[in-house]
Design a protein around this motif. Structure first.
Motif, PDB file in Angstrom:
ATOM      1  N   ASP A  36       1.070  -1.322  -0.175  1.00  0.00           N
ATOM      2  CA  ASP A  36      -0.099  -0.022   0.130  1.00  0.00           C
ATOM      3  C   ASP A  36       0.870   1.505  -0.017  1.00  0.00           C
ATOM      4  N   ALA A  37       1.808   1.152   0.715  1.00  0.00           N
ATOM      5  CA  ALA A  37       2.807   2.420   1.019  1.00  0.00           C
ATOM      6  C   ALA A  37       3.367   2.850  -0.312  1.00  0.00           C
ATOM      7  N   LYS A  38       3.799   1.757  -1.225  1.00  0.00           N
ATOM      8  CA  LYS A  38       4.506   2.166  -2.484  1.00  0.00           C
ATOM      9  C   LYS A  38       3.395   2.253  -3.687  1.00  0.00           C
ATOM     10  N   GLY A  39       2.236   1.468  -3.436  1.00  0.00           N
ATOM     11  CA  GLY A  39       1.259   1.419  -4.540  1.00  0.00           C
ATOM     12  C   GLY A  39       2.007   0.472  -5.424  1.00  0.00           C
ATOM     13  N   GLN A  40       2.425  -0.546  -5.129  1.00  0.00           N
ATOM     14  CA  GLN A  40       3.277  -1.304  -6.251  1.00  0.00           C
ATOM     15  C   GLN A  40       2.991  -2.929  -5.666  1.00  0.00           C
ATOM     16  N   PHE A  41       2.808  -4.023  -6.581  1.00  0.00           N
ATOM     17  CA  PHE A  41       3.105  -5.202  -6.262  1.00  0.00           C
ATOM     18  C   PHE A  41       4.743  -5.604  -5.900  1.00  0.00           C
ATOM     19  N   VAL A  42       5.200  -6.359  -5.070  1.00  0.00           N
ATOM     20  CA  VAL A  42       6.329  -6.564  -4.660  1.00  0.00           C
ATOM     21  C   VAL A  42       6.430  -8.115  -4.438  1.00  0.00           C
ATOM     22  N   CYS A  43       7.612  -8.713  -5.321  1.00  0.00           N
ATOM     23  CA  CYS A  43       8.046 -10.103  -4.891  1.00  0.00           C
ATOM     24  C   CYS A  43       8.912 -10.268  -3.739  1.00  0.00           C
ATOM     25  N   PRO A  44       8.632 -10.578  -2.608  1.00  0.00           N
ATOM     26  CA  PRO A  44       9.669 -10.509  -1.446  1.00  0.00           C
ATOM     27  C   PRO A  44      10.759 -11.407  -1.612  1.00  0.00           C
ATOM     28  N   CYS A  45      10.883 -12.468  -2.415  1.00  0.00           N
ATOM     29  CA  CYS A  45      11.846 -13.462  -2.664  1.00  0.00           C
ATOM     30  C   CYS A  45      13.144 -12.752  -3.527  1.00  0.00           C
TER      31      CYS A  45
END
Length: 95
Positions: A36-45
């Motif tokens: 939410d803070a970045k407004g992006q999908f992120v792959c944590p791996c």
């Protein structure tokens, strides 16, 4: 056709049409998460980053997030969940 939970997906509305993206990273199949803070999908791996519409921003994934086919039937959103080949630059359905 089976109903119920099959896989994870991100849903967003573009005008009147819903757009559904697979939450499976096209790099190595990890689950992407919405930040939410970045407004992006992120792959944590492996630090893959995608815009809200699934476009690849950075990281090792070879393409953006894969869009899933949807229909609206009787006011219900129905998603055709599929798995796609990883590590290739184009969207290829796995049989």
């Amino acid at each position: 056709m089976a109903e119920g939970a099959v896989g994870k997906a991100g849903v967003r509305r573009e005008g009147a049409r819903p757009r559904v993206l697979s939450a499976v990273c096209p790099h190595l199949g990890c689950s992407v998460q919405w930040n939410d803070a970045k407004g992006q999908f992120v792959c944590p791996c492996h630090s893959g980053v995608f815009t809200a519409d699934g476009t690849l921003v950075s990281g090792p994934p070879p393409r953006g997030l894969d869009e899933l086919d949807v229909t609206i039937d009787g006011g219900r959103l129905k998603v055709r969940y599929q798995y796609f080949r990883q590590l290739v630059p184009t969207k290829e359905v796995l049989a």
